[in-house]
Structure formats: C-alpha cells, structure tokens
Design a protein around this motif. Sequence first.
Motif, PDB file in Angstrom:
ATOM      1  N   ARG A 278      -8.972  -0.899  -1.990  1.00 59.70           N
ATOM      2  CA  ARG A 278      -8.128  -2.021  -1.947  1.00 59.70           C
ATOM      3  C   ARG A 278      -8.370  -2.623  -0.374  1.00 59.70           C
ATOM      4  O   ARG A 278      -8.359  -3.898  -0.476  1.00 59.70           O
ATOM      5  CB  ARG A 278      -6.730  -1.591  -1.793  1.00 59.70           C
ATOM      6  N   ASP A 279      -8.676  -1.808   0.627  1.00 57.65           N
ATOM      7  CA  ASP A 279      -9.070  -2.559   1.806  1.00 57.65           C
ATOM      8  C   ASP A 279     -10.244  -3.349   1.929  1.00 57.65           C
ATOM      9  O   ASP A 279     -10.170  -4.426   2.570  1.00 57.65           O
ATOM     10  CB  ASP A 279      -9.099  -1.329   2.889  1.00 57.65           C
ATOM     11  N   GLU A 280     -11.156  -2.901   1.229  1.00 57.84           N
ATOM     12  CA  GLU A 280     -12.417  -3.865   0.957  1.00 57.84           C
ATOM     13  C   GLU A 280     -12.093  -4.990   0.275  1.00 57.84           C
ATOM     14  O   GLU A 280     -12.602  -6.251   0.417  1.00 57.84           O
ATOM     15  CB  GLU A 280     -13.504  -3.165   0.248  1.00 57.84           C
ATOM     16  N   ALA A 281     -11.277  -5.136  -0.961  1.00 56.82           N
ATOM     17  CA  ALA A 281     -10.949  -5.958  -1.737  1.00 56.82           C
ATOM     18  C   ALA A 281      -9.970  -7.003  -0.823  1.00 56.82           C
ATOM     19  O   ALA A 281     -10.290  -8.214  -1.031  1.00 56.82           O
ATOM     20  CB  ALA A 281     -10.302  -5.556  -2.735  1.00 56.82           C
ATOM     21  N   LEU A 282      -9.128  -6.465   0.060  1.00 54.46           N
ATOM     22  CA  LEU A 282      -8.373  -7.329   0.730  1.00 54.46           C
ATOM     23  C   LEU A 282      -9.094  -8.046   1.795  1.00 54.46           C
ATOM     24  O   LEU A 282      -9.007  -9.196   2.270  1.00 54.46           O
ATOM     25  CB  LEU A 282      -7.372  -6.618   1.405  1.00 54.46           C
ATOM     26  N   ALA A 283     -10.344  -7.286   2.219  1.00 45.15           N
ATOM     27  CA  ALA A 283     -11.092  -8.129   3.268  1.00 45.15           C
ATOM     28  C   ALA A 283     -11.949  -9.126   2.662  1.00 45.15           C
ATOM     29  O   ALA A 283     -12.072 -10.284   3.207  1.00 45.15           O
ATOM     30  CB  ALA A 283     -12.183  -7.220   3.859  1.00 45.15           C
ATOM     31  N   LEU A 284     -12.277  -9.170   1.376  1.00 43.63           N
ATOM     32  CA  LEU A 284     -12.863 -10.251   0.621  1.00 43.63           C
ATOM     33  C   LEU A 284     -11.898 -11.398   0.384  1.00 43.63           C
ATOM     34  O   LEU A 284     -12.533 -12.588   0.459  1.00 43.63           O
ATOM     35  CB  LEU A 284     -13.382  -9.640  -0.875  1.00 43.63           C
ATOM     36  N   LEU A 285     -10.623 -11.007   0.430  1.00 40.85           N
ATOM     37  CA  LEU A 285      -9.625 -12.002   0.115  1.00 40.85           C
ATOM     38  C   LEU A 285      -9.491 -12.754   1.234  1.00 40.85           C
ATOM     39  O   LEU A 285      -8.910 -13.976   1.369  1.00 40.85           O
ATOM     40  CB  LEU A 285      -8.404 -11.511  -0.544  1.00 40.85           C
ATOM     41  N   GLU A 286      -9.641 -12.137   2.472  1.00 38.82           N
ATOM     42  CA  GLU A 286      -9.233 -12.745   3.568  1.00 38.82           C
ATOM     43  C   GLU A 286     -10.321 -13.568   3.996  1.00 38.82           C
ATOM     44  O   GLU A 286     -10.132 -14.841   4.641  1.00 38.82           O
ATOM     45  CB  GLU A 286      -9.434 -11.539   4.951  1.00 38.82           C
ATOM     46  N   GLN A 287     -11.408 -13.276   3.706  1.00 39.70           N
ATOM     47  CA  GLN A 287     -12.694 -14.406   3.957  1.00 39.70           C
ATOM     48  C   GLN A 287     -12.516 -15.686   3.085  1.00 39.70           C
ATOM     49  O   GLN A 287     -12.815 -16.809   3.400  1.00 39.70           O
ATOM     50  CB  GLN A 287     -13.890 -13.855   3.411  1.00 39.70           C
ATOM     51  N   VAL A 288     -11.557 -15.600   1.934  1.00 39.25           N
ATOM     52  CA  VAL A 288     -11.281 -16.697   1.034  1.00 39.25           C
ATOM     53  C   VAL A 288      -9.973 -17.462   1.264  1.00 39.25           C
ATOM     54  O   VAL A 288      -9.704 -18.094   0.638  1.00 39.25           O
ATOM     55  CB  VAL A 288     -11.734 -16.601  -0.330  1.00 39.25           C
ATOM     56  N   GLY A 289      -9.422 -17.012   2.315  1.00 37.44           N
ATOM     57  CA  GLY A 289      -7.999 -17.453   2.478  1.00 37.44           C
ATOM     58  C   GLY A 289      -7.077 -17.043   1.493  1.00 37.44           C
ATOM     59  O   GLY A 289      -5.814 -17.671   1.318  1.00 37.44           O
ATOM     60  N   MET A 290      -7.094 -15.533   0.868  1.00 35.41           N
ATOM     61  CA  MET A 290      -6.266 -15.590  -0.228  1.00 35.41           C
ATOM     62  C   MET A 290      -5.424 -14.012   0.000  1.00 35.41           C
ATOM     63  O   MET A 290      -4.958 -13.525  -0.913  1.00 35.41           O
ATOM     64  CB  MET A 290      -6.690 -15.620  -1.410  1.00 35.41           C
ATOM     65  N   ALA A 291      -5.671 -13.643   1.091  1.00 35.85           N
ATOM     66  CA  ALA A 291      -5.071 -12.100   1.417  1.00 35.85           C
ATOM     67  C   ALA A 291      -3.431 -12.371   1.295  1.00 35.85           C
ATOM     68  O   ALA A 291      -2.999 -11.283   1.057  1.00 35.85           O
ATOM     69  CB  ALA A 291      -5.347 -11.746   2.637  1.00 35.85           C
ATOM     70  N   ALA A 292      -2.978 -13.144   1.694  1.00 34.72           N
ATOM     71  CA  ALA A 292      -1.598 -13.463   1.839  1.00 34.72           C
ATOM     72  C   ALA A 292      -1.051 -13.376   0.399  1.00 34.72           C
ATOM     73  O   ALA A 292       0.152 -13.139   0.204  1.00 34.72           O
ATOM     74  CB  ALA A 292      -0.873 -14.740   2.599  1.00 34.72           C
ATOM     75  N   GLN A 293      -1.763 -13.645  -0.582  1.00 38.68           N
ATOM     76  CA  GLN A 293      -1.280 -13.711  -1.909  1.00 38.68           C
ATOM     77  C   GLN A 293      -1.872 -12.702  -2.688  1.00 38.68           C
ATOM     78  O   GLN A 293      -1.833 -12.645  -4.036  1.00 38.68           O
ATOM     79  CB  GLN A 293      -1.566 -15.101  -2.462  1.00 38.68           C
ATOM     80  N   ALA A 294      -2.194 -11.493  -2.112  1.00 33.97           N
ATOM     81  CA  ALA A 294      -3.017 -10.431  -2.854  1.00 33.97           C
ATOM     82  C   ALA A 294      -2.277  -9.906  -4.079  1.00 33.97           C
ATOM     83  O   ALA A 294      -2.729  -9.327  -5.033  1.00 33.97           O
ATOM     84  CB  ALA A 294      -3.447  -9.387  -1.779  1.00 33.97           C
ATOM     85  N   ASP A 295      -0.882  -9.902  -3.872  1.00 35.11           N
ATOM     86  CA  ASP A 295       0.021  -9.058  -4.909  1.00 35.11           C
ATOM     87  C   ASP A 295       0.541  -9.954  -5.957  1.00 35.11           C
ATOM     88  O   ASP A 295       1.392  -9.479  -6.488  1.00 35.11           O
ATOM     89  CB  ASP A 295       0.752  -8.078  -4.022  1.00 35.11           C
ATOM     90  N   ARG A 296       0.213 -11.294  -5.799  1.00 36.38           N
ATOM     91  CA  ARG A 296       0.775 -12.175  -6.765  1.00 36.38           C
ATOM     92  C   ARG A 296      -0.081 -11.889  -8.040  1.00 36.38           C
ATOM     93  O   ARG A 296      -1.437 -11.897  -8.030  1.00 36.38           O
ATOM     94  CB  ARG A 296       0.671 -13.478  -6.310  1.00 36.38           C
ATOM     95  N   PRO A 297       0.409 -12.133  -9.255  1.00 37.10           N
ATOM     96  CA  PRO A 297      -0.423 -12.048 -10.488  1.00 37.10           C
ATOM     97  C   PRO A 297      -1.262 -13.484 -10.416  1.00 37.10           C
ATOM     98  O   PRO A 297      -0.716 -14.371 -10.085  1.00 37.10           O
ATOM     99  CB  PRO A 297       0.639 -12.243 -11.674  1.00 37.10           C
ATOM    100  N   CYS A 298      -2.297 -13.368 -10.936  1.00 38.20           N
ATOM    101  CA  CYS A 298      -3.293 -14.619 -11.031  1.00 38.20           C
ATOM    102  C   CYS A 298      -2.574 -15.544 -11.731  1.00 38.20           C
ATOM    103  O   CYS A 298      -3.136 -16.965 -11.462  1.00 38.20           O
ATOM    104  CB  CYS A 298      -4.552 -14.217 -11.603  1.00 38.20           C
ATOM    105  N   SER A 299      -1.855 -15.224 -12.725  1.00 38.69           N
ATOM    106  CA  SER A 299      -1.158 -16.297 -13.607  1.00 38.69           C
ATOM    107  C   SER A 299      -0.335 -17.288 -12.925  1.00 38.69           C
ATOM    108  O   SER A 299       0.155 -18.663 -13.486  1.00 38.69           O
ATOM    109  CB  SER A 299      -0.417 -15.781 -14.813  1.00 38.69           C
ATOM    110  N   GLU A 300       0.288 -16.885 -11.745  1.00 39.58           N
ATOM    111  CA  GLU A 300       1.061 -17.839 -10.849  1.00 39.58           C
ATOM    112  C   GLU A 300       0.258 -18.587 -10.088  1.00 39.58           C
ATOM    113  O   GLU A 300       1.120 -19.427  -9.173  1.00 39.58           O
ATOM    114  CB  GLU A 300       2.120 -16.819  -9.979  1.00 39.58           C
ATOM    115  N   LEU A 301      -0.976 -18.480  -9.825  1.00 39.24           N
ATOM    116  CA  LEU A 301      -1.466 -19.300  -8.662  1.00 39.24           C
ATOM    117  C   LEU A 301      -1.761 -20.842  -9.186  1.00 39.24           C
ATOM    118  O   LEU A 301      -2.085 -20.841 -10.541  1.00 39.24           O
ATOM    119  CB  LEU A 301      -2.999 -18.635  -8.584  1.00 39.24           C
ATOM    120  N   ALA A 302      -1.956 -21.469  -8.134  1.00 36.89           N
ATOM    121  CA  ALA A 302      -2.411 -22.946  -8.687  1.00 36.89           C
ATOM    122  C   ALA A 302      -3.958 -22.753  -8.823  1.00 36.89           C
ATOM    123  O   ALA A 302      -4.701 -21.727  -8.322  1.00 36.89           O
ATOM    124  CB  ALA A 302      -2.189 -23.912  -7.299  1.00 36.89           C
TER     125      ALA A 302
END
Length: 269
Positions: free
Chosen positions: A124-148
């Motif tokens: 999970r930490d590695e996945a969160l680090a990747l999401l941080e790089q693309v500016g999506m860490a704050a939305q990590a626990d949202r379903p992808c179906s809810e995203l713009a």
Amino acid sequence: MSTPLLQVSNLGKSFGGVKAVDGISFDLHAGELLALIGPNGAGKTTTFNMVNGQLPAGQGSILLNGQELVGRAPRAIWRLGVGRTFQIAETFASLTVVENVQMALLSHDGRLFSMWRSASAYKRDEALALLEQVGMAAQADRPCSELAYGDVKRVELAIAMANSPKLLLMDEPTAGMAPRERNALMALTKQLVVDRGMAVLFTEHSMDVVFAYADRMIVLARGRLIAQGKPLEIRDHPKVQEVYFGSGKTFEKIAQKSAEISGVTGETA
C-alpha cells in the motif's frame, strides 16, 4: 551522444497487399518525449502496437537497451520495463484508486491473488507513493467509478508506472479531456520524464499539446516516415505542412498557442 534507449530499424507491417508501415527507423533516448504524429491512416497505431508487442512486426528490429523486442509477447515486453497507457483509460471501476495500483504491483511481482481476498494490504505504501507522484494520493480510497475522467487518466498513469518503466508508451493520452486537464497531464508526464530519466513515445491528435511538450517529433504518412526533428523543424517542414493542410497553410498559429501553453517562446517552443 549516449546510446539510444529505443532503436527502431526498418520496421514494417503489411495487411494483405497494403503496407501499413513501410520500413521506418527512429531512435528514442532516456529523458526524452518523442511524439509520433501523422494524419489518419498514417500507420501510427500499427507502429505503436508493434513496439508494444500487440502486433508482430512483419520486418525490422526494435531494440530496448540492446534487447530485441520483436517476437516477444506484450507481457514479456512489459517485464523488460515498457509501460503503456491507452486512448480509453483502463482501470477497474469497482476498485478504489489505491487498489488499482496495488493490482498492478501484484502483477509486476508475479504474485497470485484471489478475487475473494482483498489486496488492500499489499504494498500500500508503494502504491500511495506512485499516486502521490501523479497528484492522486488524497483520493486513494475512492472508487475509480466516482472519479472525473481527468483523474482516471492520472490513476492510469500511476498504474503504468508500477513496473518502473524505462519506456512509457502513451496512446492518445489527452483524448476526451478538456484543455486544462490535458495540459496538466502532459506537464505531469514531462516532469516524470525528468525526475525518473525515462523515455516517452506518444501519439496525439492535439497539435497544441504536441508542440508544447514534445522534445522531438516523427511524422508518418501512408506508412512512411516523412520527417523527424525538433518541433520548430517539423513546424516549418514543407512536406509535413502539405500532408496536414495541403498548400497555403502552416502550423504557425498552433505553434504560437503551444508556446503560450508551455510558457516558452522562440527557438525553445
């Protein structure tokens, strides 16, 4: 100059009697964004899919760090360090943002998993680090179906980074995005190229995006490579202008808009 990361030589592919790609050659260096452009039917997608292994090459060679890719399956090419994003974003809508990235990490590590068992604890930490790089860490626990849609494209980029790619292939990365979203995504990609020292080969129909962010461009028409060079060289290339516009028109207005987007003018546009 250093040895190219990617070396494509005399690459070709025919479908029946039609030469979709006709003996093209080009190089790509680490730390570089290379745009593959051309009008409809130019052979861009066929070229892209041969580099990725989705289509077998009819002729020629594709070397990644000296290793031949022709004849390898897409998964084997992925394991050699080639990532890919798609024109239509490929994510699991029912999973959370972080779980999507964790699934990619599971696949990269060759781990078996059960559809009945949550992957929520795996790297999970590695996945969160990747999401941080693309500016999506704050939305990590949202379903992808809810995203713009623009955010889904960012998640797809994080997924593509899960195998620490040396080469990233991006097929129409800004398709379906609003101007602000597409410029933000390409600026992010440019920064990742710099930070990671990887290379990006991308196809794109939005010429303002191409001229704003590509370091170099290669242009195909009817399966043949007709020009390659820096954006200004391509902008002023008479054969490229003829293929795109016919006579009497140029890329000048597009190039000016691209300079405004990227914040540069003149020879660095």
